[in-house]
Design a protein around this motif. Structure first.
Motif, short mmCIF file in Angstrom:
data_model
loop_
_atom_site.label_atom_id
_atom_site.label_comp_id
_atom_site.label_asym_id
_atom_site.label_seq_id
_atom_site.Cartn_x
_atom_site.Cartn_y
_atom_site.Cartn_z
N VAL A 1 -20.13 20.19 1.98
CA VAL A 1 -19.86 19.03 2.87
C VAL A 1 -18.85 18.17 2.07
N CYS A 2 -19.46 17.51 0.96
CA CYS A 2 -18.86 16.48 0.34
C CYS A 2 -17.53 16.81 -0.17
N VAL A 3 -17.47 17.96 -0.88
CA VAL A 3 -16.38 18.76 -1.33
C VAL A 3 -15.24 18.92 -0.31
N ALA A 4 -15.50 19.25 0.82
CA ALA A 4 -14.70 19.75 1.85
C ALA A 4 -14.03 18.47 2.41
N ILE A 5 -14.85 17.27 2.50
CA ILE A 5 -14.23 16.10 3.13
C ILE A 5 -13.24 15.61 2.15
N TRP A 6 -13.67 15.60 0.63
CA TRP A 6 -12.54 15.06 -0.24
C TRP A 6 -11.43 15.73 -0.03
N VAL A 7 -11.39 17.26 -0.20
CA VAL A 7 -10.27 18.31 -0.18
C VAL A 7 -9.18 17.69 1.21
N PHE A 8 -10.19 17.83 2.59
CA PHE A 8 -9.55 17.43 3.50
C PHE A 8 -8.62 16.28 3.43
N ILE A 9 -9.53 15.30 3.16
CA ILE A 9 -8.81 13.70 3.27
C ILE A 9 -7.65 13.46 2.17
N TRP A 10 -7.77 14.07 0.97
CA TRP A 10 -6.43 14.14 0.07
C TRP A 10 -5.55 15.01 0.63
N SER A 11 -5.69 15.88 1.11
CA SER A 11 -4.49 16.76 1.93
C SER A 11 -4.09 16.16 3.08
N THR A 12 -4.62 15.43 3.78
CA THR A 12 -4.02 14.77 5.13
C THR A 12 -3.21 13.64 4.66
N THR A 13 -3.44 13.21 3.28
CA THR A 13 -2.88 11.67 2.88
C THR A 13 -1.28 12.51 2.50
N THR A 14 -1.10 13.58 2.51
CA THR A 14 0.47 13.80 2.29
C THR A 14 1.54 13.04 2.69
N PRO A 15 1.45 13.13 4.08
CA PRO A 15 2.50 12.28 4.75
C PRO A 15 2.91 10.74 4.12
N LEU A 16 1.78 10.36 3.69
CA LEU A 16 1.80 8.90 3.09
C LEU A 16 2.77 8.77 1.51
#
Length: 385
Positions: free
Chosen positions: A175-190
């Motif tokens: 779950v923790c790995v999935a959260i880190w991957v998801f969050i850093w993937s979604t920051t792409t627009p920034l």
């Protein structure tokens, strides 16, 4: 609940300061200077706010508090959970990741402090501004998700004490790995958006404070990336975990009410409830105002409408950073295991020394007459470690 009162006072202070800095006119919207396309023109309200004590004194001082308190506290939390806790369990894994997310945010605050103390003048270039914004928002939403996971885990431990799933560390790690991957993937627009703007008046370069609108008649394309990012993060990544936390807390209270007769685990249940309550209050106070203002701000920007609350908006973002320096103290005051590990670490006691003290202490017999612990040889020992 003293921390809640302090946060509420800071929130009121932010609101008062933002009102004092001026609340009329447009938000921080800039247009290209026709005479020099390298410069950006902003209105007088934006100039007043960028040079006001709110952004040049109050905000950097608050970030200094976050840095001074949050850096050592979160570093200590990561050290304790990773190296001083022998028996890892899902809750400790979630708290370790939460502390790591807070630490990754705190280490970038010196740039924010320097930026605001220099009169909101960014001197570190566009790439570093992108990185700063990526860590700022990425780790904020990481914290939200890890707090939600921790709340669900606490409910599961209390409601299903005999379940093996409550000790399943593999699930927690995944779950923790999935959260880190998801969050850093979604920051792409920034990282795809240019956050810096070189203003004509005042002669400064801002970072994420001024949104440059290239076509006043059609402003949406200029902020399209940020609009979709913050709408998605605010309405999904923030709101859904918020609902999950509330539901987990309600179910936890119900589970505790159904098993009030079990006094053996009452202390552990009380500790779990305290953790959920304090984390919940801190979560709501720190993150609800900022996420509401993010959604409102970018909803107004896409239509080029007047934003009368930009000072309050930037203040709520600053207030959200306080979560990074409060979480470690929540662990300390609620978790007895964490508190013991912190004390042993501060006293430079090794794991072997602590274990030897525990074995020695357990081998003693308590004498009611002397009200102390006595070894088998008859020597009296102090009961304090």
């Amino acid at each position: 609940m003293e921390s809640t009162r302090i946060l509420l006072l800071l929130l009121l202070g932010c609101f008062s300061a933002s009102c004092a800095s001026g609340s009329k006119g447009r938000g921080f919207i800039g247009w290209k200077d026709p005479e020099n396309l390298d410069d950006v023109i902003v209105d007088q309200t934006a100039v007043d706010t960028l040079t006001s004590p709110l952004t040049t004194v109050f905000m950097p001082v608050l970030y200094i508090i976050v840095l001074v308190v949050g850096l050592p506290a979160n570093a200590m939390a990561v050290w304790v959970f990773l190296f001083r806790t022998k028996k890892k369990h899902p809750s400790s894994i979630y708290m370790a990741n939460l502390a790591l997310a807070d630490l990754l945010f705190v280490i970038w605050t010196p740039l924010k402090i320097s930026y605001h103390f220099q009169g909101n003048n960014w001197t570190y270039g566009e790439p570093l501004c992108k990185v700063l914004m990526g860590f700022f928002y990425g780790n904020m939403y990481c914290s939200v998700l890890f707090i939600a996971c921790l709340s669900v885990q606490r409910y599961w431990v209390v409601a299903h004490p005999l379940s093996q799933q409550r000790k399943n560390n593999k699930v927690a790690v995944c779950v923790c790995v999935a959260i880190w991957v998801f969050i850093w993937s979604t920051t792409t627009p920034l990282y795809l958006y240019n956050h810096t703007a070189k203003l004509k008046t005042p002669n400064i370069t801002t970072c994420h404070d001024v949104n440059v609108i290239h076509d006043p008649l059609n402003p949406f394309p200029s902020i399209e990336l940020l609009y979709f990012y913050f709408i998605f993060m605010g309405l999904v990544v923030f709101l859904v975990p918020c609902v999950v936390i509330v539901v987990a807390y309600i179910l936890l209270l119900r589970a505790l009410g159904d098993s009030m007769g079990d006094s053996a685990a009452s202390k552990n249940r009380h500790r779990a409830v305290m953790l959920i309550v304090i984390v919940l209050v801190t979560f709501l106070v720190c993150f609800i105002p900022s996420n509401i203002m993010l959604v409102v701000h970018y909803s107004l920007l896409k239509d080029g409408l007047v934003n009368n609350g930009y000072g309050f908006y930037v203040s709520t973002l600053c207030l959200a950073s306080l979560n990074s320096c409060l979480d470690p103290f929540i662990y300390y005051f609620v978790s007895e295991d964490f508190r013991d590990h912190v004390k042993n670490t501060l006293l430079c006691r090794s794991s072997r020394t602590v274990e030897r003290m525990r074995v020695s202490f357990n081998s003693m017999k308590y004498s009611r007459k002397s009200k102390s612990y006595v070894s088998d040889s008859g020597d009296t020992q102090s009961s304090a470690c």
